[in-house]
Write a protein that holds these residues in place. Structure first.
Motif, PDB file in Angstrom:
ATOM      1  N   ALA A 128       0.807  -1.185   0.000  1.00 46.84           N
ATOM      2  CA  ALA A 128      -0.047   0.170  -0.048  1.00 46.84           C
ATOM      3  C   ALA A 128       0.848   1.333   0.061  1.00 46.84           C
ATOM      4  O   ALA A 128       0.358   2.401  -0.439  1.00 46.84           O
ATOM      5  N   LEU A 129       2.147   1.428   0.432  1.00 46.02           N
ATOM      6  CA  LEU A 129       2.922   2.212   0.634  1.00 46.02           C
ATOM      7  C   LEU A 129       3.509   2.732  -0.744  1.00 46.02           C
ATOM      8  O   LEU A 129       3.855   3.702  -1.055  1.00 46.02           O
ATOM      9  N   TRP A 130       3.711   1.829  -1.548  1.00 45.24           N
ATOM     10  CA  TRP A 130       4.519   1.866  -2.860  1.00 45.24           C
ATOM     11  C   TRP A 130       3.978   1.133  -4.116  1.00 45.24           C
ATOM     12  O   TRP A 130       4.710   1.443  -5.254  1.00 45.24           O
ATOM     13  N   ASN A 131       3.030   0.154  -4.043  1.00 46.23           N
ATOM     14  CA  ASN A 131       2.627  -0.374  -5.190  1.00 46.23           C
ATOM     15  C   ASN A 131       2.102   0.568  -6.592  1.00 46.23           C
ATOM     16  O   ASN A 131       2.482   0.101  -7.547  1.00 46.23           O
ATOM     17  N   HIS A 132       1.575   1.682  -5.941  1.00 47.66           N
ATOM     18  CA  HIS A 132       1.243   2.544  -7.165  1.00 47.66           C
ATOM     19  C   HIS A 132       2.054   2.986  -7.908  1.00 47.66           C
ATOM     20  O   HIS A 132       2.065   3.477  -9.133  1.00 47.66           O
ATOM     21  N   LEU A 133       3.764   2.852  -7.565  1.00 50.23           N
ATOM     22  CA  LEU A 133       4.605   3.551  -8.201  1.00 50.23           C
ATOM     23  C   LEU A 133       5.316   2.471  -8.971  1.00 50.23           C
ATOM     24  O   LEU A 133       6.348   2.950  -9.826  1.00 50.23           O
ATOM     25  N   LEU A 134       4.951   1.283  -8.742  1.00 49.24           N
ATOM     26  CA  LEU A 134       5.779   0.091  -9.596  1.00 49.24           C
ATOM     27  C   LEU A 134       5.659   0.420 -11.024  1.00 49.24           C
ATOM     28  O   LEU A 134       4.536   0.685 -11.453  1.00 49.24           O
ATOM     29  N   PRO A 135       6.604   0.147 -11.716  1.00 53.91           N
ATOM     30  CA  PRO A 135       6.501   0.432 -13.182  1.00 53.91           C
ATOM     31  C   PRO A 135       5.454  -0.672 -13.806  1.00 53.91           C
ATOM     32  O   PRO A 135       5.602  -1.850 -13.421  1.00 53.91           O
ATOM     33  N   THR A 147      21.913 -15.478   4.245  1.00 51.98           N
ATOM     34  CA  THR A 147      22.514 -16.392   3.536  1.00 51.98           C
ATOM     35  C   THR A 147      23.665 -15.518   2.709  1.00 51.98           C
ATOM     36  O   THR A 147      23.203 -14.357   2.146  1.00 51.98           O
ATOM     37  N   ALA A 148      24.701 -15.867   2.278  1.00 52.51           N
ATOM     38  CA  ALA A 148      25.870 -15.192   1.592  1.00 52.51           C
ATOM     39  C   ALA A 148      25.070 -14.578   0.179  1.00 52.51           C
ATOM     40  O   ALA A 148      24.534 -15.601  -0.501  1.00 52.51           O
ATOM     41  N   GLY A 149      25.347 -13.336  -0.183  1.00 52.86           N
ATOM     42  CA  GLY A 149      24.877 -12.726  -1.398  1.00 52.86           C
ATOM     43  C   GLY A 149      23.376 -12.309  -1.338  1.00 52.86           C
ATOM     44  O   GLY A 149      22.998 -11.619  -2.208  1.00 52.86           O
ATOM     45  N   SER A 150      22.753 -12.552  -0.249  1.00 50.21           N
ATOM     46  CA  SER A 150      21.287 -11.891   0.001  1.00 50.21           C
ATOM     47  C   SER A 150      21.341 -10.467  -0.149  1.00 50.21           C
ATOM     48  O   SER A 150      20.437  -9.799  -0.913  1.00 50.21           O
ATOM     49  N   GLY A 151      22.268  -9.906   0.648  1.00 51.83           N
ATOM     50  CA  GLY A 151      22.352  -8.507   0.513  1.00 51.83           C
ATOM     51  C   GLY A 151      22.680  -7.906  -0.985  1.00 51.83           C
ATOM     52  O   GLY A 151      22.089  -6.742  -1.389  1.00 51.83           O
ATOM     53  N   ASP A 152      23.371  -8.496  -1.560  1.00 57.24           N
ATOM     54  CA  ASP A 152      23.748  -8.060  -2.963  1.00 57.24           C
ATOM     55  C   ASP A 152      22.588  -7.927  -3.997  1.00 57.24           C
ATOM     56  O   ASP A 152      22.309  -7.255  -4.551  1.00 57.24           O
ATOM     57  N   THR A 153      21.709  -9.207  -3.847  1.00 53.50           N
ATOM     58  CA  THR A 153      20.515  -9.239  -4.306  1.00 53.50           C
ATOM     59  C   THR A 153      19.483  -8.094  -4.195  1.00 53.50           C
ATOM     60  O   THR A 153      19.148  -7.319  -5.044  1.00 53.50           O
ATOM     61  N   LEU A 154      19.554  -7.674  -2.832  1.00 53.08           N
ATOM     62  CA  LEU A 154      18.687  -6.475  -2.525  1.00 53.08           C
ATOM     63  C   LEU A 154      19.135  -5.180  -3.095  1.00 53.08           C
ATOM     64  O   LEU A 154      18.292  -4.429  -3.638  1.00 53.08           O
ATOM     65  N   CYS A 155      20.661  -5.021  -3.241  1.00 54.26           N
ATOM     66  CA  CYS A 155      21.039  -3.614  -3.811  1.00 54.26           C
ATOM     67  C   CYS A 155      20.408  -3.777  -5.347  1.00 54.26           C
ATOM     68  O   CYS A 155      20.158  -2.745  -5.939  1.00 54.26           O
ATOM     69  N   GLY A 156      20.672  -5.083  -6.002  1.00 52.15           N
ATOM     70  CA  GLY A 156      20.204  -4.566  -7.329  1.00 52.15           C
ATOM     71  C   GLY A 156      18.829  -4.534  -7.590  1.00 52.15           C
ATOM     72  O   GLY A 156      18.212  -3.727  -8.532  1.00 52.15           O
ATOM     73  N   LEU A 157      17.856  -5.214  -6.655  1.00 54.00           N
ATOM     74  CA  LEU A 157      16.519  -4.961  -6.727  1.00 54.00           C
ATOM     75  C   LEU A 157      16.204  -3.455  -6.729  1.00 54.00           C
ATOM     76  O   LEU A 157      15.251  -2.966  -7.333  1.00 54.00           O
ATOM     77  N   ILE A 158      16.929  -2.690  -5.639  1.00 52.93           N
ATOM     78  CA  ILE A 158      16.288  -1.278  -5.592  1.00 52.93           C
ATOM     79  C   ILE A 158      17.058  -0.563  -6.519  1.00 52.93           C
ATOM     80  O   ILE A 158      16.420   0.403  -7.060  1.00 52.93           O
ATOM     81  N   ALA A 159      18.346  -0.831  -6.975  1.00 54.94           N
ATOM     82  CA  ALA A 159      18.610   0.021  -7.930  1.00 54.94           C
ATOM     83  C   ALA A 159      18.037   0.019  -9.339  1.00 54.94           C
ATOM     84  O   ALA A 159      17.669   0.899 -10.238  1.00 54.94           O
ATOM     85  N   GLY A 160      17.543  -1.259  -9.739  1.00 57.29           N
ATOM     86  CA  GLY A 160      16.826  -1.723 -11.034  1.00 57.29           C
ATOM     87  C   GLY A 160      15.491  -0.891 -10.739  1.00 57.29           C
ATOM     88  O   GLY A 160      14.916  -0.433 -11.731  1.00 57.29           O
ATOM     89  N   LEU A 161      14.794  -0.759  -9.727  1.00 55.39           N
ATOM     90  CA  LEU A 161      13.349   0.167  -9.436  1.00 55.39           C
ATOM     91  C   LEU A 161      13.885   1.632  -9.684  1.00 55.39           C
ATOM     92  O   LEU A 161      13.112   2.408 -10.135  1.00 55.39           O
ATOM     93  N   MET A 162      14.782   2.235  -9.151  1.00 57.29           N
ATOM     94  CA  MET A 162      15.351   3.438  -9.152  1.00 57.29           C
ATOM     95  C   MET A 162      15.588   3.883 -10.897  1.00 57.29           C
ATOM     96  O   MET A 162      15.341   4.859 -11.181  1.00 57.29           O
ATOM     97  N   ALA A 163      16.252   2.869 -11.486  1.00 55.60           N
ATOM     98  CA  ALA A 163      16.564   2.815 -12.756  1.00 55.60           C
ATOM     99  C   ALA A 163      15.163   3.145 -13.831  1.00 55.60           C
ATOM    100  O   ALA A 163      15.254   4.008 -14.897  1.00 55.60           O
ATOM    101  N   GLN A 164      14.113   2.783 -13.230  1.00 56.35           N
ATOM    102  CA  GLN A 164      12.816   2.816 -13.835  1.00 56.35           C
ATOM    103  C   GLN A 164      11.981   4.125 -13.146  1.00 56.35           C
ATOM    104  O   GLN A 164      10.890   4.272 -13.601  1.00 56.35           O
ATOM    105  N   GLY A 165      12.699   4.885 -12.729  1.00 54.92           N
ATOM    106  CA  GLY A 165      12.099   6.101 -12.213  1.00 54.92           C
ATOM    107  C   GLY A 165      11.505   5.979 -10.857  1.00 54.92           C
ATOM    108  O   GLY A 165      10.698   6.954 -10.552  1.00 54.92           O
ATOM    109  N   VAL A 166      11.476   4.863 -10.155  1.00 54.36           N
ATOM    110  CA  VAL A 166      10.751   5.045  -8.579  1.00 54.36           C
ATOM    111  C   VAL A 166      11.625   5.796  -7.811  1.00 54.36           C
ATOM    112  O   VAL A 166      12.902   5.517  -7.487  1.00 54.36           O
TER     113      VAL A 166
END
Length: 495
Positions: free
Chosen positions: A223-230, A434-453
């Motif tokens: 409810a906080l951000w779904n309306h902004l998802l590309p 688990t190892a690498g979980s935080g790296d994946t999170l970085c990519g998710l956030i950056a990928g959304l920002m790349a789309q204008g979120v």
């Protein structure tokens, strides 16, 4: 559209309560509505006509307990009530509520809990500011030792309403009934673990009053951000969906960047490129297919790549190396004013040098994603950022200090923006450890920002989607699984 769930601090809730009373609803009426919600909750835990034991405190929380006790007795439950302190010391609405109870008022120390169908904890609410001791502590210990289900009024006695910390000892609830809005302690650890399922009862304090006195803290959810998802249209193409750049470490430290890059691609970034040191080009090339590859020799190489304005989001940090070169790459990215996510080595490279980041991100939308250890190392020279007991307050102060959105990771991840907004995440899973979980999170956030979120919403969405994907997989989860689970989560969100 569903409104985001507001979370109010105890102080904000008290102000909203006062405003509601001033608008014409008597305080005793609010208390009676609260007590009715508690009585209804007790009925869900007790068998018909069962035994209910109420432990009442000397304040407003105790008043709610008196109302609930009276209502349950009217409903033919066998009710015992014990009060912490003397009845003649009750004041205000609590004293008025005590008149509703026609039974005996015993001492809380004398209550027998082991024979109860359900225990109602109405000892202390949001006003608790010190450790429990004496009769209060002993009562909580006996309640917990009884093995009987405990229904908590507002929040477990012994839990700090602001921080979620345990004040010496705390009630372990089977269920909690709170009023108008959840408080930080219902979401922050360890408080969340003490609450059980939390029911928010509507007692007549409207959303406008809650927004007027709070309105900056939320439970993180769609409810906080779904309306902004590309949501790509029929005419959309990849160049409209942004281009994420992820900086790789050296030849033996390439996996973290690829995890981030894969996540950015899965979350919808139209193009993703890994910027690789020359010695790691062959390693990365052997693993990449849909993700592109560029040579990048340190800060100078990054500066050259960023001359192309189409690279509009950037991840720096995962396995990049802890040294001055990483700090220089951060400076290049900030100067280029691209959307930026910093994690791991990009944060630890500034250990003891956090003053270099003071206000650094005011003109470059930036998200910092430290866990507690990285946060403490980064700000170790800034006790004003480390001192607060509240994880929420630490994140908020750090966001204001740096000018970046701060994602303070953990089972109760807090996302804080420099403008004061914050959200607490609650759908996490221990399988993300688990190892690498935080790296994946970085990519998710950056990928959304790349789309204008926007940065705050991108961080909130990334954290929630990351956790939802992990929880959906469960045991055996490894970081490579996470990006592949994202489409399923997105499919449900974008319906």
């Amino acid at each position: 559209m569903t409104a985001p769930e507001l979370v109010l601090t105890p102080h904000e809730m008290k102000q909203a309560d006062r405003e509601t009373i001033e608008s014409g609803i008597p305080g005793i009426e609010l208390m009676r509505r609260a007590g009715r919600a508690v009585a209804d909750g007790a009925e869900k835990l007790a068998s018909p006509g069962g035994r209910v034991v109420v432990a009442a405190g000397p304040g407003q929380n105790g008043g709610d307990g008196f109302v609930a006790a009276a209502l349950l007795a009217e409903r033919s439950y066998r009710v015992s009530l014990g009060l912490l302190g003397a009845p003649d010391r009750l004041t205000g609405d609590a004293a008025e509520a005590a008149k509703d109870w026609k039974g005996e008022v015993g001492r809380v120390e004398d209550l027998s809990f082991r024979e109860a169908d359900v225990i109602i904890d109405a000892l202390f609410g949001t006003g608790l500011t010190r450790d429990l001791e004496g009769a209060a502590r002993l009562t909580v210990e006996r309640m917990n030792a009884s093995g009987r289900p405990i229904l908590v009024v507002d929040l477990p006695s012994g839990i700090d309403g602001d921080t979620g910390e345990v004040r010496g000892v705390a009630v372990k609830a089977a269920r909690t009934v709170t009023f108008a809005a959840r408080k930080p302690c219902h979401l922050l650890m360890p408080g969340r673990a003490y609450c059980g399922p939390v029911e928010v009862a509507d007692i007549g304090i409207g959303r406008k009053a809650l927004e007027a006195k709070g309105g900056t803290l939320f439970a993180n959810g769609p409810a906080l951000w779904n309306h902004l998802l590309p949501r790509p249209g029929l005419s959309s193409h990849k160049y409209e969906r942004g281009h994420t750049l992820v900086a790789s470490g050296g030849a033996t430290r390439t996996g973290a960047a690829r995890l981030a890059a894969r996540a950015a691609l899965r979350i919808g970034s139209g193009l993703v490129t890994v910027a690789s040191p020359p010695e790691a080009l062959g390693v990365n090339a052997a693993h990449l297919t849909a993700i592109m590859l560029r040579g990048c020799d340190g800060p100078e190489g990054l500066n050259t790549i960023l001359q192309d304005p189409r690279f509009n989001a950037l991840v720096l940090g995962p396995a990049l190396g802890i040294h001055a070169g990483t700090r220089a790459m951060v400076a290049v990215a900030v100067h280029a004013r691209r959307s930026l996510v910093l994690d791991a080595d990009a944060l630890t490279s500034f250990e003891g040098l956090a003053s270099e980041l003071h206000g650094a991100f005011r003109y470059a939308p930036t998200v910092l994603t430290p866990h507690d250890g990285e946060f403490n190392r980064l700000f170790k020279e800034h006790t004003d950022l480390l001192d607060p007991e509240s994880k929420l307050e630490r994140a908020r102060r750090a966001a204001i200090y740096t000018g970046a959105v701060l994602v303070l990771k953990g089972p109760d991840t807090v996302i804080a923006a420099p403008d004061g907004r914050a959200a607490i995440n609650e759908n996490g899973t221990p399988y993300l450890a688990t190892a690498g979980s935080g790296d994946t999170l970085c990519g998710l956030i950056a990928g959304l920002m790349a789309q204008g979120v926007p940065a705050f919403e991108a961080a909130c969405a990334g954290v929630w989607i990351h956790a939802e994907a992990g929880a959906g997989f469960g045991p055996g989860l490894i970081a490579e699984d996470l990006a592949e689970l994202v489409p399923g989560v997105l499919r449900d969100l974008l319906r």
